[in-house]
Every structure is written in structure tokens, then in C-alpha cells.
Design an enzyme around this catalytic site. Structure first.
Site, PDB file in Angstrom:
ATOM      1  N   ASP A  15     150.235  38.499  74.455  1.00 54.01           N
ATOM      2  CA  ASP A  15     151.472  39.063  74.772  1.00 54.01           C
ATOM      3  C   ASP A  15     152.480  37.855  74.548  1.00 54.01           C
ATOM      4  O   ASP A  15     152.112  36.541  74.349  1.00 54.01           O
ATOM      5  CB  ASP A  15     151.406  39.240  76.313  1.00 54.01           C
ATOM      6  CG  ASP A  15     152.525  40.209  76.718  1.00 54.01           C
ATOM      7  OD1 ASP A  15     152.401  41.393  77.357  1.00 54.01           O
ATOM      8  OD2 ASP A  15     153.687  40.018  76.393  1.00 54.01           O
ATOM      9  N   GLY A  54     152.338  46.590  82.221  1.00 56.10           N
ATOM     10  CA  GLY A  54     152.179  47.611  83.343  1.00 56.10           C
ATOM     11  C   GLY A  54     150.688  48.159  83.131  1.00 56.10           C
ATOM     12  O   GLY A  54     150.070  48.123  84.142  1.00 56.10           O
ATOM     13  N   CYS A  98     145.623  59.586  54.363  1.00 55.69           N
ATOM     14  CA  CYS A  98     146.233  58.514  55.161  1.00 55.69           C
ATOM     15  C   CYS A  98     146.943  57.505  54.323  1.00 55.69           C
ATOM     16  O   CYS A  98     146.507  57.053  53.182  1.00 55.69           O
ATOM     17  CB  CYS A  98     145.474  58.006  55.937  1.00 55.69           C
ATOM     18  SG  CYS A  98     146.050  56.676  56.805  1.00 55.69           S
ATOM     19  N   CYS A 107     167.251  50.816  80.393  1.00 55.99           N
ATOM     20  CA  CYS A 107     165.961  50.693  80.563  1.00 55.99           C
ATOM     21  C   CYS A 107     165.287  51.963  80.815  1.00 55.99           C
ATOM     22  O   CYS A 107     165.798  52.958  81.274  1.00 55.99           O
ATOM     23  CB  CYS A 107     165.635  49.689  81.245  1.00 55.99           C
ATOM     24  SG  CYS A 107     165.514  50.051  83.240  1.00 55.99           S
ATOM     25  N   CYS A 140     142.246  52.351  56.073  1.00 60.34           N
ATOM     26  CA  CYS A 140     141.549  53.634  56.693  1.00 60.34           C
ATOM     27  C   CYS A 140     140.840  54.462  55.440  1.00 60.34           C
ATOM     28  O   CYS A 140     139.771  54.925  55.983  1.00 60.34           O
ATOM     29  CB  CYS A 140     142.875  54.317  57.213  1.00 60.34           C
ATOM     30  SG  CYS A 140     142.156  56.301  57.871  1.00 60.34           S
ATOM     31  N   CYS A 197     147.008  57.933  60.443  1.00 59.63           N
ATOM     32  CA  CYS A 197     146.702  59.311  59.858  1.00 59.63           C
ATOM     33  C   CYS A 197     147.629  60.242  60.819  1.00 59.63           C
ATOM     34  O   CYS A 197     147.948  61.299  60.204  1.00 59.63           O
ATOM     35  CB  CYS A 197     145.345  59.474  60.339  1.00 59.63           C
ATOM     36  SG  CYS A 197     143.942  58.949  59.273  1.00 59.63           S
ATOM     37  N   ASN A 214     155.328  49.854  72.085  1.00 57.41           N
ATOM     38  CA  ASN A 214     156.362  50.149  70.932  1.00 57.41           C
ATOM     39  C   ASN A 214     155.480  50.648  69.766  1.00 57.41           C
ATOM     40  O   ASN A 214     154.196  50.125  69.666  1.00 57.41           O
ATOM     41  CB  ASN A 214     157.117  49.177  70.718  1.00 57.41           C
ATOM     42  CG  ASN A 214     156.595  47.819  70.348  1.00 57.41           C
ATOM     43  OD1 ASN A 214     156.299  47.748  69.030  1.00 57.41           O
ATOM     44  ND2 ASN A 214     156.271  47.055  71.084  1.00 57.41           N
TER      45      ASN A 214
END
Lengths: 426, 426
Positions: free
Chosen positions: A116, A95, A318, A265, A323, A244, A199
Site C-alpha cells: 500500500d 477496509g 483477450c 467521497c 492471458c 477477459c 480502483n
């Protein structure tokens, strides 16, 4: 389809030239004649637009770039055509990602990399971009089809893969490293990565890749109740990475896997996703073309039309090793950055005393005095974005620095915040 | 074509196996994905979606409304399916109006009335919605085609006319009056009018129509430099009408006709227009489905990601006669409204003491404490939206009421403001 076939011809020619053994040439010539044949028989539809060599500023109805090149005349962007030299990777073509891809395509971005593994379903029709006749196609194929019809000038690479698998991650990394200009040096081959996934796991993977590649990226997200969202700029070593400071929507303790249960959903709206995609790409344009201010974090609360902002510094403890490396590099280059910033300021001060930028004002454009707006920005001193306020212990346990000059909120002691979040989720 | 593509795949595989150097493999893999993609799109003919009788909340991939009906389960909207009973008119199907129409169509609005007289040009391709193959069609025809393919459940009426002509205005008024339910009483046949036009004259015409019909409407606009925009709610008699307080972008003294000169055009961006359309339709949904707070005015400054808000009361000396009539009616019904509001508050207070709204919390949803957010809203007390600050005489000549309880800015003495603007423009 025409663009794809044309690109195939170029690819074949490039491959042929790189192969010294003439025994391979016959096989490539054979394929070329096949592609030429397909080009002849393919039905392109009535009036697909053809490629354009240069971005013209000419104001005629047939110029697809006239309204974009006008940004230069309006004094917003110094050199709009630079956009053709940029590569942007979009991870997640749902979306938000699909609309972001369409906006960048219509803006004439140079190269777009799409990732994707999902297919288009009728259940996606409540968001912009995909059409019912594309149901069943992979989102990457459907997006490539629509986008190359809209603007054949954009080079589109699509990857139908899941970046959270070992194989998928390897291809993801390799594709980010590959460059259009083989002469350029090490590091990433893209200018910006946009994370448009839905996610936590996938976000952590994008974070890992970008930390490893020292690649600036922007994260985006929309809440499960469809009425809030956010965008965030992540510069390895300079700002907090995703490890972090885990995003506050994830830190709230909802197990996102519950949302994948059969018969369950999350809600979504084309409005919220369109606004988030718009804000994301607007900040992408500002970042690439160097105009305006790029927001470090911008939230969107749709119920109240409220837009919180803040800044997050990296966490010196972290858990992500890359990082920490980037943080070290960043602190080592601080003296050089300070010197450059000082020199730039001095040069600008000198220039300002010499002459006005626009002596004439043909378009009758006036600059709004922003000092009033700036005052209004002193609004986020004690506010965190959506999802945080109720979930955390009382604010006085979070060490807060005095509000910095730019009046945006800085959460400094992220390790402390992190421990509290873990305690809450544990 | 399919056979050719299949053979291409085999040829590529054979070539790959014959090449010992793995550096060539990536290039071949990229070509293979191109051929696979061509195979996919060659196989897809149009498979349009059929009409759906009821909006089902069932979570299956084939349900186009599952993610919208989920808004009920998430506690955002009480009865989403009511949306099928609403009619919305969109005046101007350009960069904002077309995207607004697509959003409402995907949300499953009952009836959509579209007005425009322009044709699709390649120069429009830097904004979302229209596609190159639609060049030459009227915007109304092209929009009707795309929208009815996306959602055949929506009843679309398109009017190819210019509302600023005498004939056009008559048809416009007649279409707004016509009702799906012939039993309903006098007044407008639509629930909301969205103004998405790009000039002052057309906005004044929408204002006139809505004042006459006592029709609530929302106005939207994007600046000529493409980096700011706004939306505004106009309720005849209750808020300022468009003639009470001319929009600040118009008041700046730029003659908009200069923008139509040959060889001259304003800048536009798909991002700014997408954000404005998203905010406009989000507020439309909040208004129609009664959730959240509908913003009376919301600005968007893209350079700074700044979103000013304010409220404007009607001007008792407004030049529009219908506006004065609506103001009179509104003040006459004040005692009844106050009584109803009081009764509602008392009923809610009673209900709140009885039981919690959600005894169980299956979805683990928690409510964010908004008191912190509210505090942050005290930011617009002395700020006007983009375009005003510099153009007006100093702020102390504008009489300012004390900041009301809801912390948004109210410009009361509009006649004074109007006189100043006229002096500036004269």
C-alpha cells in the site's frame, strides 16, 4: 518490535555468511551489536505473546492455536498446520485488505506480503482494523505493527509503494518472485495473491502480474454506495482474467476518477467490508487447506442479503497477451488433467466401498444431507451479479450455454459481452 | 533509540555501496525498510481522537464520519445521524459480539451496553478484536478500553456478569429498562438486543428478558465445527420466539456441556465469526436506520458459500408465558396495522405518479433492476437451514403452508416440529 529486531539479527547473520570478504564482517558485527542494544532498551509493553514453535492442539487457555487445530478433530481440515508453509500477498491494506490481513495473521499464516502507499487517516475509522493513534503512519507500517503484536509467528513483509508506477511494479514483481525456499523452481514465490484495491487501474496491474507469473489470485471489491461487494477467483488460463471480462461495477460507465474530486467521497461501512474480507479469507483458507468448495465468484447484496454466484471462462480473444499464453498452456495440459481426475475418482470409489471414514463418533457429529441444499443452488441460471442487469442490452443477445452440472452460471462468449460493454462506455 | 536507528541506516547504505554484487542489495533494502519501520513506530505515542459534537459530512481526512454520512448522498440512508440516538445491547463479547461491538462503535452508535463474565485468554487470539496484551482482563473491560479509544463519542456501559444467574438476570433486566431519556414511557430502554452468546441456556435467558420487555432482538450463532453460522430476527408476538422453535443446532441432540470438558474445545475461525458479525450488524443498521430488507433468518454455510433464509411464525402453544401474551397483543392490533399499511401504500402510489425521486443524477448512479434477483429468491421453498435436514423425521410429517408471496419459507406448525424434536432428544 521485538519480532522485527529478532528478524534483523537473522538477516544480518544470513548476509554475513553470504559475504566471502571478511572486511565486510566488521561492519555487520557493528550493526548486530546495535540491534542487540535496541532489543535491550526497547519497551515491549506488558504481555506481548512470544513465538510458538509448533501449533499445538492442546486445549489450555494459553494456547493461541487450540481453536484452529480443533478443525482437524472436527473433520473439517486434514492438516491445519500446513498453513505455516503458505505465503499470501495482499495488495491494498484498506477496509478489506487490512481485515483480511488480520484474519490470516490470527489463523497463523506463514508469510504475509502487504502492499500500500496510503497513510492512515481519521476518515478511515469507520472501517475495522486501524486505530486513531495510528493516524499519519503509512498503512503498511501501522498494519505491520498491529499484526506482529497479534501474532509474532507470522513473517510480515511490507512494501510501501504504488504498484501502478513503473518502479512500483518492478518491486512488486520482484517481491512476488522471491521465495522463502531458494531451492524451489521458477515462477511465483507466493501461494495466493489477494487484490483488495479500490480502483480499476490497480486491478489491471495485479492481473498483469498474475498472468505473467501464472499466479492464482482472488479479487475483491465493494461498491461506492457501500451496500454491495464481491469476491472472485482468477486462475490464469483456466478462468476469465480481469481483462477477459472487466468487472461489472467498472463496466457501468461511472468514471471512478470523479470519486477522487475534492470534497467528494464514496460511502463505506465496516459491515460490508468485514463480510467481504471474511468471505475472501474463508475462500483463501478453503483454497490453501483444501476443504469445502472455493467459490469462483460470490456477490453480496447487503440490502437484500442476496449472494449471487457464477463462473466465467477465459476469453479466447483477450487483449492480455500473457492471458492468451496461459490459456494455450491450459488447453495443452487438458488430456493429462482429465486422466488424473479419472484416476482420482476411481481410487475414491474403491476406497468408499472398503470402510467408513469414521467408525466411531465420539463427538456425536452428524453430516447434513446436502442434496436438499444442492437443489437450492439452481438459482443463478439467468442472473448476473450486482451492477450488470440494467447496464447491458437484453439478455437474449448474450449467448448462454445450457446450465452445467454444477448449476452455476457460465458466461461463455465474453468477446461478445465485451463488445457490448465497450459500445455502452464509448 | 532514534539516534541508533539513524546510524543503522547510514551503516546499511555504506555497506550496500561497498558491495559490488547486486544480489546482496535486496537483502540490505529489506533491512533498511525494517529500520525505517522501527523508526516510525518508535516515534508514535498514543494520539487519541477527541469527541466530535456533530456528525459532519465534510470530506476531509480528519473527519471520522465522512464515509458514513456519504450514505445519505448515495441515497442509501435518509438520515444517518439518527444513529447517535440509538442504544444497542450486546450479550456476549466473544468472537461475534466483540466484532459486532467494534462495527457499531465505528458506525457511531449512540450507546452500547456490553455483557460478559469471561476473561480474555490467548486461546481467543484466533478471532478478531482482542489483543495478546489484554490477556487476563475481563472481556468487558478490554472491550471498553479498545472501543472508547476507537470512538469516544459512543457511550459504553459494560456489565461483568453472568445473565444466567438470578442476580445477573436481575441486573440485566434493570439495565435494559434504564433509559437515557427519563421522560420516555415504560418498557425497554434499548432499541435492539443482540445475542452473541455461545450456549443454549444464555439464549433462553435473553429470550425470556426480551419477551417480558416486548423487546425486539437478534440472535446469532456459529456452529462448533466453525464452518456455519446464522442470524435471526425475533419480534415478540410477531415472529417465533426462541422457545417457540428451539434453534436447529441445539435440537441436534449434542449435549453442549460435553464441549466444556477438560481438554476438549470447539473449533472457531475469525472468518466465519467476522462474516456472522458483519451480517448481524448490517441487519442491525438496516433495522435501526430503515433501509433495505431486514432478514428474518439468514444462514451461512461456509463450505459451500450457501446462505439459506426462512421465516418462522410464533407457536400458539409456546411454553413461554410472556410469548403467549405478546402473541395475543399482536393479534389484537392487527386491524390497526392493516389500515396503516394500506394508507401508506396508497400515499406512496400517489407520490410515485407525481414526480421522479431524483430529477438530476449528479453521481451517475443507476438503479439495478431487481426483478431478476427476486426470481432467484424462489430457492428456499423446501429447504431448512443447516443442521436440520438429517436430524428431523421426513419432511412430509411437517405441515407446510403454500409458499407465501415473498418466497421465503414459513414453518407454521411449530408445536408439531417441537414434539418431534423433543422425541428425538428424549
Amino acid at each position: 518490535m521485538e519480532a522485527e529486531l529478532k528478524q534483523m539479527l537473522i538477516d544480518l547473520e544470513t548476509l554475513k555468511r553470504s559475504l566471502p570478504d571478511p572486511s565486510h564482517h566488521a561492519s555487520i558485527d557493528q550493526m548486530r551489536s546495535r540491534v542487540e542494544y535496541l532489543t535491550t532498551i526497547a519497551n515491549y509493553g506488558p504481555t506481548l505473546r512470544t513465538k510458538v514453535k509448533d501449533m499445538s492442539a492442546e486445549v489450555v487457555d494459553s494456547n493461541p492455536y487450540s481453536r484452529l487445530m480443533a478443525l482437524q478433530r472436527m473433520g473439517i481440515v486434514e492438516n491445519y498446520e500446513r498453513i505455516r508453509g503458505f505465503s499470501v500477498a495482499i495488495v491494498g491494506v484498506g477496509g478489506v485488505g487490512s481485515v483480511a490481513a488480520e484474519m490470516l495473521t490470527r489463523c497463523g499464516i506463514g508469510r504475509l506480503l502487504l502492499y500500500d502507499y496510503d497513510k492512515v487517516e481519521l476518515a478511515n475509522m469507520n472501517r475495522l482494523f486501524f486505530r486513531p493513534e495510528q493516524v499519519g503512519m503509512t498503512k503498511t507500517d501501522a498494519a505491520r505493527q498491529t499484526l506482529s503484536d497479534i501474532n509474532p509467528d507470522v513473517l510480515i513483509e511490507s512494501y510501501t509503494l504504488n504498484i501502478t508506477t513503473v518502479q512500483g511494479f518492478e518491486t512488486f514483481m520482484a517481491s512476488l518472485r522471491s521465495k522463502t525456499d531458494p531451492q524451489s523452481k521458477d515462477g511465483s514465490g507466493v501461494d495466493l495473491v489477494l487484490s483488495c484495491v479500490d480502483n480499476y487501474e490497480a486491478r489491471m496491474v495485479v492481473n498483469q502480474a498474475c498472468n505473467e507469473l501464472n499466479q492464482t489470485w482472488m479479487e475483491s471489491g465493494v461498491s461506492e454506495d457501500a451496500v454491495s461487494g464481491h469476491i472472485q477467483l482468477l486462475i490464469p488460463g483456466e478462468t476469465a482474467c480481469f481483462a477477459c471480462a472487466p468487472p461489472l461495477v467498472v463496466a457501468s460507465g461511472v468514471d471512478e476518477r470523479t470519486l477522487k474530486r475534492e470534497g467528494v467521497c464514496a460511502a463505506s461501512l465496516p459491515t460490508t467490508m468485514g463480510v467481504v474480507a471474511g468471505l475472501l479469507v474463508q475462500n483463501t483458507l478453503k483454497y490453501l487447506l483444501k476443504f469445502g468448495l472455493v467459490s469462483p465468484y460470490l456477490g453480496y447484496n447487503a440490502l437484500k442479503d442476496y449472494f449471487p454466484t457464477m463462473e466465467m471462462k477465459p476469453n479466447p480473444q483477450c487483449s492480455n497477451a500473457s492471458c492468451l499464453e496461459r490459456q494455450k498452456e491450459f488447453s495443452l495440459t487438458k488430456p493429462a488433467r482429465d486422466a488424473a481426475a479419472k484416476a482420482k475418482m476411481e481410487a475414491e470409489a474403491l476406497l468408499a466401498t472398503e470402510c467408513p471414514v469414521h467408525a466411531d463418533n465420539e463427538w456425536n457429529i452428524s453430516v447434513v444431507d446436502d442434496s436438499e441444499l444442492d437443489k437450492a443452488d439452481v438459482r443463478i441460471s439467468d442472473v448476473l451479479p450486482e451492477g450488470l442487469v440494467r447496464e447491458l442490452p437484453s439478455a437474449d443477445t448474450i449467448h448462454q450455454l445450457p446450465v452445467p452440472e454444477d448449476n452455476t452460471n457460465t458466461v461463455e462468449d465474453l468477446e461478445d459481452l465485451r463488445r457490448q460493454l465497450e459500445a455502452l462506455n464509448g
